[in-house]
Scaffold this active site. Structure first.
Site, mmCIF file in Angstrom:
data_model
loop_
_atom_site.group_PDB
_atom_site.id
_atom_site.type_symbol
_atom_site.label_atom_id
_atom_site.label_comp_id
_atom_site.label_asym_id
_atom_site.label_seq_id
_atom_site.Cartn_x
_atom_site.Cartn_y
_atom_site.Cartn_z
ATOM 1 N N HIS A 156 0.974 -1.252 -0.003
ATOM 2 C CA HIS A 156 -0.056 0.051 -0.183
ATOM 3 C C HIS A 156 0.695 1.172 0.063
ATOM 4 C CE1 HIS A 156 -3.559 -2.404 0.997
ATOM 5 N NE2 HIS A 156 -2.261 -3.218 1.975
ATOM 6 N N SER A 277 15.067 21.412 -16.427
ATOM 7 C CA SER A 277 13.789 22.325 -16.797
ATOM 8 C C SER A 277 14.093 23.579 -17.518
ATOM 9 C CB SER A 277 13.206 22.532 -15.366
ATOM 10 O OG SER A 277 12.426 23.729 -15.474
ATOM 11 N N LYS A 283 16.149 21.688 -11.211
ATOM 12 C CA LYS A 283 15.548 20.507 -11.650
ATOM 13 C C LYS A 283 16.132 19.527 -12.291
ATOM 14 C CE LYS A 283 11.599 19.460 -11.205
ATOM 15 N NZ LYS A 283 10.318 19.746 -11.724
ATOM 16 N N GLU A 290 9.865 8.089 -16.853
ATOM 17 C CA GLU A 290 8.196 8.651 -17.068
ATOM 18 C C GLU A 290 7.783 8.246 -18.424
ATOM 19 O OE1 GLU A 290 7.662 12.992 -15.036
ATOM 20 O OE2 GLU A 290 9.898 12.824 -15.887
#
Ligand code: ARG
Length: 456
Positions: A156, A277, A283, A290
């Site tokens: 979980h 970024s 970043k 992804e």
């Protein structure tokens, strides 16, 4: 320009119809397979006496020139000739004259396209199997370095029990193992030859389908000509196996994204697998995992697309089946690119062992072990579960982890607690104690590594 099938027509094809019914913009990816199939076909027409040896020799020579020009990028495909089969035939006729028109004796585009698809998918399935193995090897290499690296295991997405990092990683090894087995199994069906089925019913010429199959490296011949031209199960099987594999890759990608977040900091992906970024200078984004996660969508989509195209089609060939190609190419290309990025990404990432270690020492993931400890002192598991639940609550309220509690504090909850409780609670010990077959203990994980190595 006249069509290869133009005899029965009195009007030119509507231009939009010509454009929309043509498949050459995408099926040119089958050019090599198409020529290969034609070479085998023409050889067979000569051995069975339908063409003379000289005719077959001329046609083969012409096909090889076409192949050569293809490799040199000298062929200009045209939608007037609709698809790869007729484009190649037209190139051949341009090369050797009307004799080229004898190539299509005893076959149809229907068995031809099915043959091309089988050849293409056979080759790419074999390539993909190799890429899966390289990925398994990368997982295995990293695992063998991290048998003793301990991190929280989750259920979980809540900390559950400490585990060996190798144990976690090896889970992906076994997923890929099943993916590979599914691909191997699908190869059995990809290895059937449809050539010689004709349009649907076979042919009047004395062909030898087995000779062609052998020359093309197929293991058997479809026994039913209608099945041969209308079957696309082999593509569906590949797409199903690919969908399951992408789901696995996506789960791993998701973990890499989570682990590389500021909140976890369990791993750091190599700079060469991340991007920055345009506005936020600090970043470093995990774009590769992804995208792997997202590419799963198109692979599933391709499977659903083809299943839907095929449902309800009457036998045998229908033009609908031309829609089988783009999804198949896309699945092959997506899978190949995904696997090609995944292995080096795993190989180059940094594992932050200390952060993993810190995480397990700052949680209650050893709670099951105290519950088990009381059981060994004769307390029934249910009762013990209840006692430990109270201890955890006490710990949370007082800002203490289980290893921080004093003997006095333990005794308040049960007389069964003794000094040995502290040795049971150390994360390394918690892991070592799970030595049931397939468990996370260092000794079991070493056994598992040996088995995995043997399977590669
Ligand atoms: N381009 C067609 C396809 O991809 C080849 C087979 C065409 N056959 C036909 N009878 N129209 O399916």
């Amino acid at each position: 320009m006249s069509k290869l099938w133009g005899g029965r027509f009195t009007k030119d094809t509507n231009k939009l119809v010509e454009k929309e019914t043509a498949s050459i913009s995408f099926d040119q990816k089958l050019a090599n397979e198409d020529i290969k199939g034609s070479l085998a076909h023409v050889n067979m027409l000569a051995t069975t006496g339908t063409l003379t040896k000289e005719e077959a020799g001329e046609i083969s020579k012409g096909l090889k020139i076409v192949q050569q020009k293809l490799e040199e990028g000298k062929l200009a495909f045209s939608i007037e000739h609709e698809d790869i089969h007729m484009n190649i035939e037209k190139f051949l006729i341009d090369e050797i004259g009307p004799l080229g028109g004898k190539l299509h004796t005893g076959r149809s585009r229907n068995d031809q396209v099915a043959t091309d698809m089988h050849l293409y998918l056979k080759k790419h399935t074999e390539d993909i199997i190799e890429l899966v193995e390289a990925t398994q090897q990368a997982v295995l290499n990293l695992s063998s370095e991290h048998v003793d690296t301990i991190l929280p295991g989750y259920t979980h997405l809540q900390r559950a029990q400490p585990i060996s990092f190798a144990h976690h990683l090896l889970t992906y090894f076994w997923m890929l193992q099943r993916d590979k087995e599914r691909l191997f199994d699908s190869l059995k069906r990809v290895s059937g030859s449809p050539l010689g089925a004709g349009a649907l019913a076979g042919t009047t010429f004395p062909i030898d389908r087995h000779q062609v199959a052998k020359e093309l490296g197929f293991d058997y011949v479809y026994p039913n000509s209608m099945d041969a031209v209308s079957d696309r199960d082999f593509i569906l099987e590949f797409m199903s196996a690919s969908s399951i594999m992408m789901m696995h890759i996506s789960r791993l990608a998701e973990e890499l994204v989570i682990w590389s977040s500021q909140e976890f900091q369990f791993i750091e992906l190599d700079d060469s697998f991340c991007t920055g970024s345009s506005i936020m200078p600090q970043k470093k984004n995990p774009d590769v995992p992804e995208l792997l996660r997202a590419k799963t969508g198109r692979v599933y989509g391709n499977l659903m697309g083809l299943l839907t195209v095929l449902k309800g089609l009457p036998l045998a060939y229908n033009k609908d089946m031309q829609e089988d190609k783009e999804g198949m190419f896309d699945t092959v290309e997506t899978l190949e690119a995904s696997l090609m990025m995944l292995a080096p990404m795993i190989e180059t990432m940094t594992v932050k062992k200390d952060n993993m270690k810190k995480a397990v020492s700052e949680d209650y993931s050893n709670a099951t072990d105290i519950a088990d400890y009381l059981v060994t002192k004769g307390v029934p598991f249910r009762q013990s579960h209840e006692i430990i639940g109270k201890i955890v609550l006490y710990g949370i309220d007082n800002g203490k982890f289980l290893l921080d509690l004093t003997m006095e504090e333990y005794k308040k909850f049960s007389d069964h607690f003794e000094e040995d409780i502290y040795s049971v609670l150390a994360p390394e010990q918690v892991v070592a104690n799970r030595h049931s077959y397939g468990g996370t203990s260092q000794q079991q994980v070493r056994e598992q590594l040996k088995l995995a190595e043997k399977m590669l």
